[in-house]
Every structure is written in C-alpha cells, then in structure tokens.
Design a protein around this motif. Structure first.
Motif, PDB file in Angstrom:
ATOM      1  N   THR A 112       0.861  -1.185   0.000  1.00 45.17           N
ATOM      2  CA  THR A 112       0.000   0.000   0.000  1.00 45.17           C
ATOM      3  C   THR A 112       0.897   1.235   0.000  1.00 45.17           C
ATOM      4  O   THR A 112       2.104   1.135   0.266  1.00 45.17           O
ATOM      5  N   LEU A 113       0.300   2.378  -0.251  1.00 45.29           N
ATOM      6  CA  LEU A 113       1.073   3.627  -0.246  1.00 45.29           C
ATOM      7  C   LEU A 113       1.684   3.863   1.140  1.00 45.29           C
ATOM      8  O   LEU A 113       2.836   4.258   1.260  1.00 45.29           O
ATOM      9  N   LYS A 114       0.900   3.580   2.175  1.00 46.93           N
ATOM     10  CA  LYS A 114       1.379   3.772   3.554  1.00 46.93           C
ATOM     11  C   LYS A 114       2.602   2.893   3.825  1.00 46.93           C
ATOM     12  O   LYS A 114       3.604   3.349   4.391  1.00 46.93           O
ATOM     13  N   GLU A 115       2.522   1.620   3.394  1.00 46.66           N
ATOM     14  CA  GLU A 115       3.651   0.688   3.602  1.00 46.66           C
ATOM     15  C   GLU A 115       4.884   1.148   2.834  1.00 46.66           C
ATOM     16  O   GLU A 115       6.011   1.069   3.327  1.00 46.66           O
ATOM     17  N   TYR A 116       4.654   1.657   1.615  1.00 48.12           N
ATOM     18  CA  TYR A 116       5.784   2.088   0.790  1.00 48.12           C
ATOM     19  C   TYR A 116       6.446   3.330   1.373  1.00 48.12           C
ATOM     20  O   TYR A 116       7.673   3.456   1.409  1.00 48.12           O
ATOM     21  N   SER A 117       5.610   4.244   1.871  1.00 49.81           N
ATOM     22  CA  SER A 117       6.123   5.474   2.476  1.00 49.81           C
ATOM     23  C   SER A 117       7.001   5.123   3.694  1.00 49.81           C
ATOM     24  O   SER A 117       8.071   5.686   3.901  1.00 49.81           O
ATOM     25  N   LYS A 118       6.530   4.130   4.480  1.00 48.70           N
ATOM     26  CA  LYS A 118       7.267   3.679   5.667  1.00 48.70           C
ATOM     27  C   LYS A 118       8.567   2.965   5.263  1.00 48.70           C
ATOM     28  O   LYS A 118       9.639   3.186   5.841  1.00 48.70           O
ATOM     29  N   LEU A 119       8.457   2.116   4.236  1.00 50.85           N
ATOM     30  CA  LEU A 119       9.599   1.333   3.757  1.00 50.85           C
ATOM     31  C   LEU A 119      10.761   2.230   3.320  1.00 50.85           C
ATOM     32  O   LEU A 119      11.922   1.960   3.600  1.00 50.85           O
ATOM     33  N   LYS A 130     -11.491  -2.129   1.347  1.00 51.08           N
ATOM     34  CA  LYS A 130     -10.779  -1.580   2.505  1.00 51.08           C
ATOM     35  C   LYS A 130      -9.686  -0.583   2.105  1.00 51.08           C
ATOM     36  O   LYS A 130      -9.470   0.402   2.773  1.00 51.08           O
ATOM     37  N   GLU A 131      -8.949  -0.899   1.039  1.00 43.16           N
ATOM     38  CA  GLU A 131      -7.779  -0.069   0.733  1.00 43.16           C
ATOM     39  C   GLU A 131      -7.355  -0.220  -0.725  1.00 43.16           C
ATOM     40  O   GLU A 131      -7.843  -1.079  -1.444  1.00 43.16           O
ATOM     41  N   GLU A 132      -6.429   0.660  -1.098  1.00 44.25           N
ATOM     42  CA  GLU A 132      -5.838   0.555  -2.429  1.00 44.25           C
ATOM     43  C   GLU A 132      -4.444  -0.047  -2.257  1.00 44.25           C
ATOM     44  O   GLU A 132      -3.724   0.306  -1.328  1.00 44.25           O
ATOM     45  N   TYR A 133      -4.101  -0.974  -3.139  1.00 44.01           N
ATOM     46  CA  TYR A 133      -2.765  -1.572  -3.046  1.00 44.01           C
ATOM     47  C   TYR A 133      -2.208  -1.765  -4.455  1.00 44.01           C
ATOM     48  O   TYR A 133      -2.917  -1.593  -5.449  1.00 44.01           O
ATOM     49  N   PHE A 134      -0.947  -2.119  -4.538  1.00 46.43           N
ATOM     50  CA  PHE A 134      -0.252  -2.188  -5.823  1.00 46.43           C
ATOM     51  C   PHE A 134       0.486  -3.523  -5.958  1.00 46.43           C
ATOM     52  O   PHE A 134       1.015  -4.026  -4.973  1.00 46.43           O
ATOM     53  N   THR A 135       0.498  -4.048  -7.179  1.00 48.90           N
ATOM     54  CA  THR A 135       1.232  -5.287  -7.460  1.00 48.90           C
ATOM     55  C   THR A 135       2.074  -5.073  -8.714  1.00 48.90           C
ATOM     56  O   THR A 135       1.854  -4.123  -9.464  1.00 48.90           O
TER      57      THR A 135
END
Length: 210
Positions: A165-172, A200-205
């Motif tokens: 997710t954008l949140k995970e990527y920002s944290k990463l 629930k959310e937007e995610y990327f693959t």
C-alpha cells in the motif's frame, strides 16, 4: 463483431450489461469509467447474468445515454450506437472510446463531480493516485525511468510480499507520502506496477509481463 460471444465472456473491464437505463447518474459512472480506462462497450437489453431481453425503445435508451454523456459527464463523452438483432430482440450496443482528455468526471445525485475508473467488471471511484495517473497519462511520451534506490526497494518488496500500500511504501522508504505517491504514479504510467482497489484499501502489485 460477435455480440453473442461477448455476452458469453461476461462483464469485464471493457464490457458492461444493462437490462435498461433507469438512471442517468448511474450510467454516467460507467461511461466515465470506460473513457478513463481503455474504452468499452455497453450492451443494453442484456441482464447481468447474460440473458438477452432486448430493449423496448432504442430511441428512449439512446436519449438517456446521450443525456448522461453530455450533461452528466465532463468533459462530455461521445458514444457510438449500433442496433443488433439477437434471438428476434434488439440489443443496443454503445461504444465508448478510450479518451485522450482524461480524467472524465461523472455527476452524482447530489450534483457533485467524481472520477470513476474501470477495474475488472466494476466502475469504481478513482483514488487520488488514479486521478494523478489519468492527468499525467495525457502528457506521457513514453519516458524511460531511471530506477533509484526507492524504486528498487519497491520492486524487491513486491517480489517478496506480492503487494504493497502507499502507507507501507512510504514507511519502507522513509519518504513523505507525496514523494512515495509520485514514484508509484510514474511506475503505474510506465506499466511496471498495477493499482488495485478493494473495499478496505488501495494496493499495488507488479504488472504481469505479457
């Protein structure tokens, strides 16, 4: 064009069935979602499960679609119509080309304008990332992107975990949301990753290589 074969394939990213047009607002969402994606066909007189019912009045259906396309979509959309006879019934085929003036907005029942995008067989509300992709896609000239550490980290993470997710990527990458979003948008535009929206959310693959 083999409409029967299309019906057998079922609704998908570029095909939608409608028994009849009952609401200009609802149909405007579908028109906009097709124009914002790769275009699509709307079959009027066909139920969701593919049963051919035919239309009672082609002129009435055309009027509703034109009204939706011109008054409830901005920029306006120009649908093309074709009448096809199947099992002694008339099915109205509405062709919506992919637009080169994205993003298109559809007006809802509260007179608010929203961007919709087609994912699988649904016309969904576009997230800010999708809207940015649509806006930038008009100016794209097939640029090549040089992979920085941030892009490499994203692709390595996807290889291991499959989605992000954008949140995970920002944290990463320990980077601001805006910067993370910019990198994701550029990777979507160059076809490296794909956006997905769940309830629930937007995610990327990673995009599958053809």
């Amino acid at each position: 064009m083999n409409i029967k074969r299309l019906i057998l394939e079922g609704e998908n990213v570029s095909l939608d069935f409608k028994k009849t047009i009952s609401s200009v607002e609802k149909i405007a969402k579908t028109l906009v979602a097709f124009a914002n994606n790769k275009g699509g066909k709307l079959l009027i007189g066909v139920t969701d499960d593919g049963a051919i019912k035919g239309v009672k009045s082609e002129e009435e259906e055309k009027y509703m679609i034109n009204k939706a396309a011109h008054q409830f979509c901005k920029p306006a959309i120009e649908p093309k119509f074709e009448e096809v006879y199947l099992d002694d019934k008339v099915v109205l085929v509405v062709d919506i080309p992919q637009s080169d003036s994205k993003p298109h907005y559809a007006m809802d029942e509260n007179k608010k304008w929203w961007v919709y995008f087609r994912i699988k067989d649904k016309s969904i509300l576009a997230s800010k990332i999708i809207v940015d992709v649509l806006k930038q896609g008009n100016q794209e000239t097939g640029q090549l992107i040089a992979y920085s550490e941030h892009e490499k980290k994203l692709l390595e993470y996807l290889e291991e975990h499959g989605r992000i997710t954008l949140k995970e990527y920002s944290k990463l990458t320990r980077s601001a949301y805006k910067k993370a979003q910019k990198i994701i948008v550029s990777l979507i535009l160059t076809g490296v990753i794909l956006p997905h929206t769940s309830e629930k959310e937007e995610y990327f693959t990673v995009a599958e290589l053809k």
